[in-house]
Design an enzyme around this catalytic site. Sequence first.
Site, PDB file in Angstrom:
ATOM      1  CG  ASP A   1      10.526   1.738 -25.576  1.00  0.00           C
ATOM      2  OD1 ASP A   1       9.936   1.271 -24.583  1.00  0.00           O
ATOM      3  OD2 ASP A   1      10.759   1.082 -26.611  1.00  0.00           O
TER       4      ASP A   1
ATOM      5  CG  ASP B   1       7.970  -0.023 -21.425  1.00  0.00           C
ATOM      6  OD1 ASP B   1       6.871  -0.324 -21.907  1.00  0.00           O
ATOM      7  OD2 ASP B   1       9.050  -0.279 -21.968  1.00  0.00           O
ATOM      8  CD  GLU B   2       6.528   2.474 -26.834  1.00  0.00           C
ATOM      9  OE1 GLU B   2       6.172   1.313 -26.515  1.00  0.00           O
ATOM     10  OE2 GLU B   2       6.572   2.870 -27.994  1.00  0.00           O
TER      11      GLU B   2
HETATM   12 MG    MG Z   1      10.202  -0.770 -23.783  1.00  0.00          MG
END
Ligand code: MG
Length: 394
Positions: free
Chosen positions: A15, A109-110
């Site tokens: 993350d 983003d993860e």
């Molecule tokens: Mg994040």
Amino acid sequence: MSPMAASERSIIHVDMDAFYASVEQLDRPELRGRPVIVGGLGPRGVVSTCSYEARPYGVRSAMPTAQARRLCPDGVYLVPRIERYSEASAIVFEVFHEVTPQVEGLSLDEAFLDVTASLKLLGTVESIGRRIKRSILERTGLVASVGMGPNKLVAKLASEMSKPDGFLRIRGGEARTKLAPLPVGRLWTVGKVTEQTLHRIGIHTIGELAACDPSRLTRALGRQAPVLQALARGEDSRAVESERAEQSIGSEHTFDTDVADRNLAEAWLLKQCERVAARVRARNLRGATVTVKLREPPFTTYTRQASLAAPSASASEIFEVARRLLGAWWQTQPKPRLRLLGVSLSGFDRLPQEDMFVEGARGAATDQVQDRINLRFGNGSLVRAGSLRTREPE
Ligand SMILES: [Mg+2]
């Protein structure tokens, strides 16, 4: 290898820290060290991400921007630049795919990575985790938190517990102890209603949920009780679903005879763009980045990448960019010849329903008609005039 080790999975949850805000601070050094809030700036705007400097003020993501402004009047408020974030995201996901094909993206983003099968080649789960963290920092200048565990639940917990700049491995045997003191609402899949029900029967921590008498819990929660109780013990058998979260959708073709005619190459390119656009729309996605792959005989491969003006799932818009990339490459080659030509789209986000009817629909309407016809008659029954050229003898 003992039978137990063989059956244990190695899952990594990555993350990015304050992703949008960190990209803004990366691109504009004068913003570093300042509270940066990225989100909608209109009267109904909501905070997407805020930098760590904004958090002591009480600013959080999903909070109305107006409320954030009251809490942090000196913050820097910016509208999101999704294309720029998609570019960074594409590099991050490239790093993921270097360690395993089993990547389930949850957002730009993860992601979850199942690296169980990569351990033989790449070493321990920690060494893979370090490699991911280092490569992301080197290639993007951005910081990722990395959690490692025997399943998705525990890997995500590990990244959450250690962020920012996190790096934590929680082993199977430790999971239950780590989870026990946390409020029951923090347990994945526990929503507000379930949380209230649990509070009513006196369960406030994940540890209390794990220890609760199963029949009592079933009376309160019904059929979901055993699953929840397993999660509370740190047991989670859900697989990393890589196909659901493709980060790039592409199509490529290897020619029987090398192609030296630029018009023919463009016609093939259009055909690939149509295939890609149809697959992207079928998943209700739109992408920001177009990549063209070109192979000169025998084995020299080039990739060229550019962003669309706005995220799209339209074949004509993808083709416009892909054609420009092909043209630029063509002009720099003394004797251009292609053995393989491919195109892919990446940097996905969900296609909002209303977007299908407003601007950007220029090419999309034609594309949708074609999708339906292709569905009814099988692929290739309707091709644009440009595609027909590919039927010329090579
Ligand atoms: Mg994040």
